[in-house]
Design an enzyme around this catalytic site. Structure first.
Site, PDB file in Angstrom:
ATOM      1  CG  ASP A 197     -25.903  -7.120 -34.753  1.00  0.00           C
ATOM      2  OD1 ASP A 197     -24.721  -7.682 -34.788  1.00  0.00           O
ATOM      3  OD2 ASP A 197     -25.934  -5.985 -34.829  1.00  0.00           O
ATOM      4  CD  GLU A 231     -20.493 -17.729  -8.234  1.00  0.00           C
ATOM      5  OE1 GLU A 231     -21.649 -17.741  -8.186  1.00  0.00           O
ATOM      6  OE2 GLU A 231     -19.555 -16.795  -8.060  1.00  0.00           O
ATOM      7  CB  CYS A 246     -16.917 -13.544  -8.553  1.00  0.00           C
ATOM      8  SG  CYS A 246     -18.155 -13.860  -9.777  1.00  0.00           S
ATOM      9  CB  THR A 301     -21.264 -12.880 -19.325  1.00  0.00           C
ATOM     10  OG1 THR A 301     -22.311 -13.660 -18.457  1.00  0.00           O
ATOM     11  CG2 THR A 301     -21.993 -11.738 -20.120  1.00  0.00           C
ATOM     12  CG  HIS A 353     -15.142 -10.153 -11.106  1.00  0.00           C
ATOM     13  ND1 HIS A 353     -15.174 -11.421 -11.486  1.00  0.00           N
ATOM     14  CD2 HIS A 353     -16.540  -9.932 -10.983  1.00  0.00           C
ATOM     15  CE1 HIS A 353     -16.286 -12.040 -11.743  1.00  0.00           C
ATOM     16  NE2 HIS A 353     -17.129 -11.224 -11.563  1.00  0.00           N
ATOM     17  CB  SER A 376     -23.178 -11.343  -6.847  1.00  0.00           C
ATOM     18  OG  SER A 376     -23.103 -10.593  -8.270  1.00  0.00           O
TER      19      SER A 376
HETATM   20  P1  HMG Z   1     -28.671  -7.123 -21.744  1.00  0.00           P
HETATM   21  O1  HMG Z   1     -29.791  -6.672 -20.955  1.00  0.00           O
HETATM   22  O2  HMG Z   1     -29.199  -8.145 -22.807  1.00  0.00           O
HETATM   23  O3  HMG Z   1     -27.871  -6.328 -22.702  1.00  0.00           O
HETATM   24  O4  HMG Z   1     -27.737  -8.031 -20.665  1.00  0.00           O
HETATM   25  P2  HMG Z   1     -28.185  -4.554 -23.301  1.00  0.00           P
HETATM   26  O5  HMG Z   1     -29.496  -4.434 -23.907  1.00  0.00           O
HETATM   27  O6  HMG Z   1     -27.967  -3.745 -21.824  1.00  0.00           O
HETATM   28  O7  HMG Z   1     -26.813  -4.551 -23.872  1.00  0.00           O
HETATM   29  C1  HMG Z   1     -25.477  -4.883 -23.760  1.00  0.00           C
HETATM   30  C2  HMG Z   1     -24.618  -3.617 -24.234  1.00  0.00           C
HETATM   31  O8  HMG Z   1     -24.751  -4.047 -25.645  1.00  0.00           O
HETATM   32  C3  HMG Z   1     -25.235  -2.185 -24.444  1.00  0.00           C
HETATM   33  O9  HMG Z   1     -24.045  -1.435 -24.081  1.00  0.00           O
HETATM   34  C4  HMG Z   1     -25.999  -2.117 -25.659  1.00  0.00           C
HETATM   35  O10 HMG Z   1     -26.102  -0.681 -26.230  1.00  0.00           O
HETATM   36  C5  HMG Z   1     -24.921  -2.991 -26.659  1.00  0.00           C
HETATM   37  P3  HMG Z   1     -24.040  -0.323 -23.297  1.00  0.00           P
HETATM   38  O11 HMG Z   1     -25.218   0.539 -23.243  1.00  0.00           O
HETATM   39  O12 HMG Z   1     -24.303  -0.997 -21.880  1.00  0.00           O
HETATM   40  O13 HMG Z   1     -22.764   0.404 -23.297  1.00  0.00           O
HETATM   41  N1  HMG Z   1     -25.601  -3.317 -27.834  1.00  0.00           N
HETATM   42  C6  HMG Z   1     -24.824  -3.374 -28.879  1.00  0.00           C
HETATM   43  N2  HMG Z   1     -23.494  -3.081 -29.227  1.00  0.00           N
HETATM   44  C7  HMG Z   1     -23.235  -3.114 -30.667  1.00  0.00           C
HETATM   45  N3  HMG Z   1     -23.774  -3.747 -31.518  1.00  0.00           N
HETATM   46  C8  HMG Z   1     -25.098  -4.076 -31.182  1.00  0.00           C
HETATM   47  C9  HMG Z   1     -25.742  -3.975 -29.825  1.00  0.00           C
HETATM   48  N4  HMG Z   1     -26.646  -4.308 -29.427  1.00  0.00           N
HETATM   49  C10 HMG Z   1     -26.733  -3.949 -27.891  1.00  0.00           C
HETATM   50  N5  HMG Z   1     -26.022  -4.432 -32.322  1.00  0.00           N
HETATM   51  C11 HMG Z   1     -26.273  -7.965 -18.738  1.00  0.00           C
HETATM   52  C12 HMG Z   1     -26.575  -7.306 -20.282  1.00  0.00           C
HETATM   53  C13 HMG Z   1     -24.870  -7.393 -18.427  1.00  0.00           C
HETATM   54  C14 HMG Z   1     -27.329  -7.428 -17.863  1.00  0.00           C
HETATM   55  C15 HMG Z   1     -26.439  -9.502 -19.081  1.00  0.00           C
HETATM   56  O14 HMG Z   1     -25.357 -10.121 -19.831  1.00  0.00           O
HETATM   57  C16 HMG Z   1     -26.208 -10.294 -17.719  1.00  0.00           C
HETATM   58  O15 HMG Z   1     -27.440 -10.106 -16.875  1.00  0.00           O
HETATM   59  N6  HMG Z   1     -25.263 -10.739 -17.386  1.00  0.00           N
HETATM   60  C17 HMG Z   1     -24.923 -11.494 -15.859  1.00  0.00           C
HETATM   61  C18 HMG Z   1     -24.807 -10.378 -14.843  1.00  0.00           C
HETATM   62  C19 HMG Z   1     -23.190  -9.749 -14.786  1.00  0.00           C
HETATM   63  O16 HMG Z   1     -22.448 -10.353 -15.285  1.00  0.00           O
HETATM   64  N7  HMG Z   1     -23.283  -8.626 -13.975  1.00  0.00           N
HETATM   65  C20 HMG Z   1     -22.126  -8.089 -14.010  1.00  0.00           C
HETATM   66  C21 HMG Z   1     -21.546  -7.168 -12.646  1.00  0.00           C
HETATM   67  S1  HMG Z   1     -22.099  -8.653 -11.392  1.00  0.00           S
HETATM   68  C22 HMG Z   1     -20.693  -9.521 -11.127  1.00  0.00           C
HETATM   69  O17 HMG Z   1     -19.799  -9.294 -11.752  1.00  0.00           O
HETATM   70  C23 HMG Z   1     -20.749 -10.922 -10.634  1.00  0.00           C
HETATM   71  C24 HMG Z   1     -20.714 -12.050 -11.401  1.00  0.00           C
HETATM   72  O18 HMG Z   1     -19.700 -12.382 -11.666  1.00  0.00           O
HETATM   73  C25 HMG Z   1     -21.280 -13.210 -10.389  1.00  0.00           C
HETATM   74  C26 HMG Z   1     -20.460 -13.477  -9.059  1.00  0.00           C
HETATM   75  O19 HMG Z   1     -20.288 -12.670  -8.574  1.00  0.00           O
HETATM   76  O20 HMG Z   1     -20.844 -14.519  -8.705  1.00  0.00           O
HETATM   77  C27 HMG Z   1     -21.869 -12.147 -12.361  1.00  0.00           C
END
Ligand code: HMG
Length: 367
Positions: free
Chosen positions: A32, A84, A116, A159, A241, A316
């Site tokens: 979705d 990175e 990051c 993302t 960030h 991270s």
């Molecule tokens: P996921 O597990 O697929 O998502 O991935 P989810 O199931 O948790 O859903 C996400 C949100 O969408 C939830 O909202 C759902 O309810 C909502 P929340 O409960 O969190 O408020 N949702 C919907 N909303 C509206 N309509 C719908 C619907 N369906 C679901 N139909 C995850 C999420 C972030 C884990 C994934 O994207 C990921 O692994 N991302 C990469 C890691 C990341 O960005 N982490 C952030 C912190 S770490 C960081 O910032 C460092 C980084 O930049 C790297 C570095 O430092 O180098 C990543």
């Protein structure tokens, strides 16, 4: 050694030539689109064509920053690149960028790595180098640049993004970077990319917890002994960030909850001071080291001298730091905004089938 006035003298930004709306990815993955648009707060993913890489991205941002600075290449005494997306385990990305720019001489040249957080570290080091007097009044060129790609089908795929920010660190015409920052680090395997692997390994849920903990610790340290809401009020913008915009919302709301603000107060501060700074991040996607500094560049536009911006950096692994910047006399000109506006206007749109093709060529290149 003499202590010299230090800060950001010019800014250059660059986004790569392609972008895909997250709705296209949602269609491809059978998800979705509201999950990406609302659930994560994402809009567009910046993408690089096969012939365009991190050296092009970083070098062009650097060229743009240098073109707006009134010094000469001979006045640069340091080039530090936070990334990175390294292309070599030994040769720093700074050497590739310096080669593109024709930067040769009595120059300290190196790459900084801490996920990051690397761009922030490079900027801090450049400021501290100048303020220590060791720079002998030379300027530093600092670049934060990354291409964020996840394995196809990975939850992090919506993302993805890319972008570069370059700063000339010299006299603080655009902003002073305050020395009184607050750090928090805690070893974790939330997101990492072992040597030789093309894509990061991510413990998504752990990464959210690490990010939120870092934000609470840094903001608590910033406000220590003072009324936290009043501390926030003194900033014209509070930048984060931005791995994806919903992460920032979650973290800021937790900071407010821990500080005991009412739900209305949190929402007011978020809407006025946090959310507007993410406008360009929604168009770039996650650009890792560049992400925070794209938000800061957006927030600095048009500020009056003396206005302040908070900048929360997270990488991270994990390491984090909150800094404050004070606008200088040239922030109001915001000449760097045209970089983003032009790049956005010129970039090509990628649909789901073009994305599939692009990813297969990236995989071949990475193999
Ligand atoms: P996921 O597990 O697929 O998502 O991935 P989810 O199931 O948790 O859903 C996400 C949100 O969408 C939830 O909202 C759902 O309810 C909502 P929340 O409960 O969190 O408020 N949702 C919907 N909303 C509206 N309509 C719908 C619907 N369906 C679901 N139909 C995850 C999420 C972030 C884990 C994934 O994207 C990921 O692994 N991302 C990469 C890691 C990341 O960005 N982490 C952030 C912190 S770490 C960081 O910032 C460092 C980084 O930049 C790297 C570095 O430092 O180098 C990543």
């Amino acid at each position: 050694m003499t202590r010299v006035e230090t800060g950001i003298a010019s800014i250059g930004l660059h986004l790569p030539p392609l972008a895909m709306p997250v709705e296209e990815l949602a269609a491809l993955r059978g998800v979705d689109p509201d999950k990406y648009l609302i659930g994560l707060g994402c809009s567009e993913i910046s993408l690089c064509p096969p012939e365009f890489g991190i050296v092009d991205l970083a070098s062009e941002a650097a060229r743009r920053a240098l073109s707006r600075w009134d010094g000469e290449l001979e006045d640069i005494g340091m080039i530090a690149v936070g990334t990175e997306t390294a292309v070599d385990m030994s040769r720093p990305l700074s050497a590739f960028v310096a080669e593109e720019l024709g930067l040769v001489g009595h120059i300290r040249s190196y790459e900084v790595k801490h996920a990051c957080y690397g761009g922030t570290l490079a900027l801090r080091q450049a400021c501290e180098w100048r303020m220590s007097g060791a720079a002998r009044d030379k300027a530093a060129l600092v670049v934060a640049a990354d291409i964020a790609l996840y394995e196809q089908g990975d939850p992090g795929e919506p993302t993805q993004g890319a972008g570069a920010v370059a700063f000339v660190v010299d006299r603080p015409e655009i902003a002073t970077v305050g020395l009184d920052s607050h750090t928090w680090s805690e070893p974790a395997f939330d997101f990492y990319r072992p040597v030789g692997e093309s894509y990061p390994r991510v413990d998504g849920k752990l990464s959210l917890e690490c990010y939120k903990k870092a934000a609470v610790e840094c903001f608590n340290a910033l406000a220590e002994g003072r009324n936290p809401a009043e501390v926030m009020e003194r900033f014209s913008a509070i930048c984060f960030h931005v791995p994806f915009p919903k992460m920032v919302r979650k973290a800021f709301h937790l900071v407010g909850e821990v500080a005991g603000w009412s739900a209305e107060k949190v929402q007011q501060l978020y809407s006025e001071k946090v959310e507007p700074s993410m406008l360009w991040n929604r168009l770039s996607g996650n650009s890792y080291t560049a992400s925070l500094w794209i938000a800061v560049a957006n927030a600095l536009q048009g500020l009056k001298p003396g206005e302040q911006v908070a900048a929360f950096s997270y990488g991270s692994g994990f390491g984090s730091e909150i800094l404050s910047l004070i606008a200088g006399p040239r922030a109001k000109d915001a000449d760097w905004a045209q970089d983003i506006e032009r790049d956005i206007a010129r970039r090509g749109r990628v649909d789901a089938s073009a994305y599939n093709l692009l990813r297969s060529s990236v995989r071949t290149a990475a193999a």
